[in-house]
Write a protein that holds these residues in place. Sequence first.
Motif, short mmCIF file in Angstrom:
data_model
loop_
_atom_site.label_atom_id
_atom_site.label_comp_id
_atom_site.label_asym_id
_atom_site.label_seq_id
_atom_site.Cartn_x
_atom_site.Cartn_y
_atom_site.Cartn_z
N TYR A 1 0.88 -1.13 0.09
CA TYR A 1 0.12 -0.10 -0.07
C TYR A 1 0.92 1.30 -0.05
O TYR A 1 1.82 1.27 0.75
CB TYR A 1 -0.91 0.19 1.36
CG TYR A 1 -1.92 -1.00 1.45
CD1 TYR A 1 -2.27 -1.77 0.38
CD2 TYR A 1 -2.66 -1.17 2.71
CE1 TYR A 1 -3.40 -2.72 0.37
CE2 TYR A 1 -3.82 -1.84 2.52
CZ TYR A 1 -4.12 -2.73 1.43
OH TYR A 1 -5.18 -3.81 1.62
N GLU A 2 0.52 2.19 -0.88
CA GLU A 2 1.03 3.49 -0.88
C GLU A 2 0.40 4.10 0.41
O GLU A 2 -0.66 3.99 0.93
CB GLU A 2 0.96 4.28 -2.03
CG GLU A 2 1.51 3.83 -3.08
CD GLU A 2 3.15 3.99 -3.02
OE1 GLU A 2 3.37 4.97 -2.38
OE2 GLU A 2 3.88 3.19 -3.54
N PRO A 3 1.24 5.30 1.05
CA PRO A 3 0.73 6.01 2.37
C PRO A 3 -0.70 6.48 2.29
O PRO A 3 -1.59 6.51 2.93
CB PRO A 3 1.81 6.74 2.50
CG PRO A 3 2.99 6.16 2.01
CD PRO A 3 2.51 5.54 0.90
N SER A 4 -0.78 6.98 1.08
CA SER A 4 -2.12 7.77 0.64
C SER A 4 -3.38 6.63 0.77
O SER A 4 -4.43 6.84 1.31
CB SER A 4 -2.27 8.40 -0.45
OG SER A 4 -1.83 7.58 -1.73
N ALA B 1 -8.48 -6.17 9.81
CA ALA B 1 -8.25 -5.51 8.57
C ALA B 1 -7.21 -4.38 8.88
O ALA B 1 -6.38 -4.19 7.94
CB ALA B 1 -9.56 -5.27 7.96
N LEU B 2 -7.46 -3.82 9.99
CA LEU B 2 -6.55 -2.72 10.33
C LEU B 2 -5.05 -3.35 10.43
O LEU B 2 -4.06 -2.66 9.87
CB LEU B 2 -6.82 -2.07 11.59
CG LEU B 2 -7.91 -1.13 11.39
CD1 LEU B 2 -8.52 -0.83 12.98
CD2 LEU B 2 -7.56 0.24 10.84
N ASP B 3 -4.95 -4.47 11.17
CA ASP B 3 -3.41 -5.16 11.22
C ASP B 3 -2.99 -5.47 9.92
O ASP B 3 -1.66 -5.18 9.59
CB ASP B 3 -3.69 -6.10 12.26
CG ASP B 3 -2.31 -6.92 12.67
OD1 ASP B 3 -1.52 -6.27 13.06
OD2 ASP B 3 -2.17 -8.05 12.33
N ASP B 4 -3.81 -6.14 9.22
CA ASP B 4 -3.45 -6.30 7.82
C ASP B 4 -2.72 -5.13 6.86
O ASP B 4 -1.71 -5.26 6.34
CB ASP B 4 -4.46 -6.75 6.88
CG ASP B 4 -4.76 -8.34 7.69
OD1 ASP B 4 -3.90 -9.00 8.34
OD2 ASP B 4 -6.04 -9.02 7.31
N VAL C 1 -1.69 -2.21 8.44
CA VAL C 1 -0.35 -1.87 9.07
C VAL C 1 0.75 -2.77 8.41
O VAL C 1 1.87 -2.10 8.05
CB VAL C 1 -0.41 -2.07 10.73
CG1 VAL C 1 1.12 -1.63 10.98
CG2 VAL C 1 -1.53 -1.04 11.08
N VAL C 2 0.56 -4.05 8.07
CA VAL C 2 1.72 -4.75 7.48
C VAL C 2 1.86 -4.53 6.17
O VAL C 2 3.09 -4.45 5.71
CB VAL C 2 1.25 -6.32 7.77
CG1 VAL C 2 2.25 -7.23 6.83
CG2 VAL C 2 1.36 -6.67 9.16
N ALA C 3 0.86 -4.16 5.45
CA ALA C 3 0.80 -4.05 4.16
C ALA C 3 1.44 -2.56 3.55
O ALA C 3 2.04 -2.50 2.62
CB ALA C 3 -0.44 -3.96 3.31
N THR D 1 7.31 -1.86 4.18
CA THR D 1 8.12 -2.81 3.05
C THR D 1 8.40 -4.00 3.83
O THR D 1 8.76 -3.82 5.20
CB THR D 1 9.36 -2.08 2.62
OG1 THR D 1 10.14 -1.88 3.61
CG2 THR D 1 8.84 -0.51 2.11
N PRO D 2 8.67 -4.94 3.12
CA PRO D 2 8.99 -6.40 3.85
C PRO D 2 10.56 -6.17 4.35
O PRO D 2 10.92 -6.55 5.43
CB PRO D 2 9.22 -7.26 2.63
CG PRO D 2 7.97 -6.83 1.62
CD PRO D 2 7.94 -5.45 1.79
N LEU D 3 11.24 -5.29 3.86
CA LEU D 3 12.58 -4.86 4.24
C LEU D 3 12.74 -4.34 5.65
O LEU D 3 13.47 -4.67 6.73
CB LEU D 3 13.36 -3.67 3.30
CG LEU D 3 14.67 -3.32 3.81
CD1 LEU D 3 15.87 -4.88 3.61
CD2 LEU D 3 15.13 -2.27 2.75
N GLN D 4 11.66 -3.08 5.78
CA GLN D 4 11.79 -2.62 7.04
C GLN D 4 11.08 -3.61 8.00
O GLN D 4 11.26 -3.29 9.44
CB GLN D 4 10.87 -1.32 7.05
CG GLN D 4 9.63 -1.38 6.65
CD GLN D 4 9.00 -0.02 6.60
OE1 GLN D 4 8.51 0.48 5.55
NE2 GLN D 4 8.83 0.84 7.81
N ARG D 5 10.02 -4.43 7.60
CA ARG D 5 9.41 -5.20 8.53
C ARG D 5 10.48 -6.49 9.06
O ARG D 5 10.55 -6.49 10.53
CB ARG D 5 8.11 -5.77 8.07
CG ARG D 5 7.44 -6.28 9.18
CD ARG D 5 5.82 -6.83 8.33
NE ARG D 5 5.99 -7.83 7.44
CZ ARG D 5 5.83 -7.67 6.04
NH1 ARG D 5 5.65 -6.44 5.73
NH2 ARG D 5 5.95 -8.89 5.57
#
Length: 469
Positions: A274-277, A312-315, A317-319, A322-326
């Motif tokens: 997801y893009e921030p917007s 859905a909120l939790d999903d 936040v993950v999306a 980036t996988p790198l920062q996570r």
Amino acid sequence: MNPGETPAEERPGEEAGQAGLIRAPWERAFERILTPFEEFIHRQTTSGLLLIVTTVVVLLIANSGLAKGYQFLVQLPAAISIGDWSLEKTLQQWVNHGLMALYFFVIGMELKRELLVGELADLKRAALPVAAAIGGMIAPALIYLALNPEGAAARGWGIPMATDIAFAVGVLVLLAARVPKALITFLVALAIIDDLGAVLVIAVFYTQELVFEWLAAAAALFSLLIAFNLAGVRKVIPYFLVAVLLWYALLQSGVHATLAGVLGAFSVPARPRYEPSLFSAKVKNLMMRFDSIHRRGASIMTNDQLRAVVQALDDGVVAVQTPLQRLEHIWHLPVAFLVVPIFAFFNAGIPLQTGSFADALADPVALGVTAGLVFGKFIGITAASALALRTGLAQLPTDTRFSQIAAVSLLGGIGFTMSFFIAELGFSGNPEHLLMAKTGVLAASLLCGTAGFVWLWLLGRARPDQAIR
């Protein structure tokens, strides 16, 4: 009050004006919002302190009546077997070849982040730490080779090239009130580039006899990881499974298996789903649904719709991450607090009672490592930084003086983790040279850490300016 609602005065840890907040007193620390860099510094500092404690403990064990038991544990064989297939190594080898792959995985992610959005993403800002790191790798190696020009001892030239980021940053952060924040950033960037140099040295110069069939298999597996990235795969499991196979292929190829960690890190996607917007719009919509469904005092466990919105909120936040920062966030803690101390426990147990410590340091290997870390790092980092500044290729970090750069160069001589690692590779078949190399690393790290701390503490009294002194 609604039925089943807990009165505010009965809610432990809740303050006035914070209705609906349920927490224990120790949970207050988790409300602080830290930037990724602040979180990185905090963990490196804590890891450095834990590393010091582990080293002191293992040195006491190795020089006590428990020494034989310690050596038995270090050399204890352990195997993974499936049918006729078996992989057996000593516990120390499992740590150095297996657990340390996770350490290199985190280093690789830190380096990729720095190259994309950190200090190394801007050429002008990156010029000074890059120049300093290169000088800080070349000078120590040359000093070591000057003292050990030939024979088996010459294989240790890569040992004094390394800087232990946890130790060095930990010492500098203790002086956070007396040094500019930009100086900490400079040291972190320098240490990360230094780690990259150490990885390249290990890959090129400290490999065993190459088995090209396994090397080709490793290349194919790394290509598959890159293909996952380009195809937009963001699930962790496919990367993990292929990375494990990559580790085994490199182990069999003769290249040190821990390099699988770096290669795996560079394949981790740095783009979010997801893009921030879009994330912001989804969160606003979900929060409207949350508020319309929520009933004050009712447990979320009895409201399926509410739980679905929270999931859905939790999903989301993950999306939006980036996988790198996570993955860097997830793995930094266990690597800093478990992997590195375990590595220190299995590698820092040096017997010091045989002969005097001064006599040990007179050994050419120990002397080369010590001189390389103490004088080589200071001369290399300081001279390369001065050259980059004088030629206009680089600029001093904000509010930082050149004298502080010179003082930080001493902290660069804290080798420890990576120096121990390279020593194990260079002198794996020569226990006497290995002992002398580790003795030199310990002596140099103690001397550089103390001298760098005192110098920076004294410099902290002066008013900061931009002049090169």
